[in-house]
Design a protein around this motif. Structure first.
Motif, PDB file in Angstrom:
ATOM      1  N   TRP A   1       5.043 -19.916 -58.916  1.00  0.00           N
ATOM      2  CA  TRP A   1       4.725 -18.486 -58.771  1.00  0.00           C
ATOM      3  C   TRP A   1       5.943 -17.635 -59.120  1.00  0.00           C
ATOM      4  O   TRP A   1       5.833 -16.646 -59.830  1.00  0.00           O
ATOM      5  N   PHE A   2       7.105 -18.038 -58.646  1.00  0.00           N
ATOM      6  CA  PHE A   2       8.341 -17.304 -58.924  1.00  0.00           C
ATOM      7  C   PHE A   2       8.640 -17.296 -60.426  1.00  0.00           C
ATOM      8  O   PHE A   2       8.958 -16.257 -60.994  1.00  0.00           O
TER       9      PHE A   2
ATOM     10  N   ARG B   1       6.561 -17.716 -62.951  1.00  0.00           N
ATOM     11  CA  ARG B   1       5.567 -16.893 -63.645  1.00  0.00           C
ATOM     12  C   ARG B   1       5.870 -15.408 -63.465  1.00  0.00           C
ATOM     13  O   ARG B   1       5.750 -14.625 -64.406  1.00  0.00           O
ATOM     14  N   THR B   2       6.258 -15.010 -62.280  1.00  0.00           N
ATOM     15  CA  THR B   2       6.578 -13.608 -62.005  1.00  0.00           C
ATOM     16  C   THR B   2       7.786 -13.164 -62.821  1.00  0.00           C
ATOM     17  O   THR B   2       7.790 -12.078 -63.412  1.00  0.00           O
TER      18      THR B   2
ATOM     19  N   GLY C   1       7.747 -10.348 -65.748  1.00  0.00           N
ATOM     20  CA  GLY C   1       8.673  -9.220 -65.642  1.00  0.00           C
ATOM     21  C   GLY C   1       9.499  -9.045 -66.901  1.00  0.00           C
ATOM     22  O   GLY C   1       9.691  -7.926 -67.381  1.00  0.00           O
TER      23      GLY C   1
END
Length: 159
Positions: free
Chosen positions: A36-37, A39-40, A44
């Motif tokens: 998740w990190f 992908r974020t 960004g």
């Protein structure tokens, strides 16, 4: 010491895998939180890239057909020649520094014969209305803080 000399390379790898908490022969897997990190962070970076590249292009395109006006007090105006480079052609311009609107630049209709005369019309301390692009007007607060120059297309003395 004699045991270290007889250590096989396979034993070293297996000891490392056991110490890292991963089963022997299996590559480490990312947890859901780590995925998740990542992908974020990737989203960004893509978003910021689009904003940095697409933002100015969008404002420039909008400015081509939409105009707005601002009132500014001129501090200084000077005609100049920008020699250009292999990417950007040479041009004559008038740089206008204002106490309340940041820096403006006039290039449209400015040439060698009139750049000094146009700069002389913009008397220091005088209030003027400048016609700029509507998109640039909306983001003038940001461009001024970033030290960017906004293009002015025309001006008129107020007082």
């Amino acid at each position: 010491m004699s045991g270290d000399r007889n250590t096989r390379p396979e034993d070293t790898v297996n000891n490392f895998e056991r110490a890292s908490g991963h089963p022997p022969g299996k590559s480490p897997e990312l947890s859901r939180g780590q995925i998740w990190f990542l992908r974020t962070v990737m989203l960004g970076v893509v978003f910021l890239g689009l904003l940095v590249v697409g933002g100015p292009l969008t404002i420039t395109a909008w400015d081509a057909g939409h105009r707005g006006s601002i009132e500014c007090t001129v501090r200084e105006a000077e005609g100049s020649y920008e020699p250009g480079s292999y990417r950007v052609g040479a041009s004559w311009r008038v740089i206008i520094r204002n106490s309340d609107c940041g820096q403006l630049i006039m290039m449209e209709g400015i040439d060698e014969s009139n750049n000094e005369a146009v700069a002389a019309e913009l008397t220091p301390g005088g209030r003027f209305t400048f016609e700029i692009g509507a998109g640039s007007k909306n983001f003038l607060w940001l461009t001024d803080r970033l030290g960017m120059t906004t293009e002015a297309f025309s001006f008129e003395k107020i007082d």
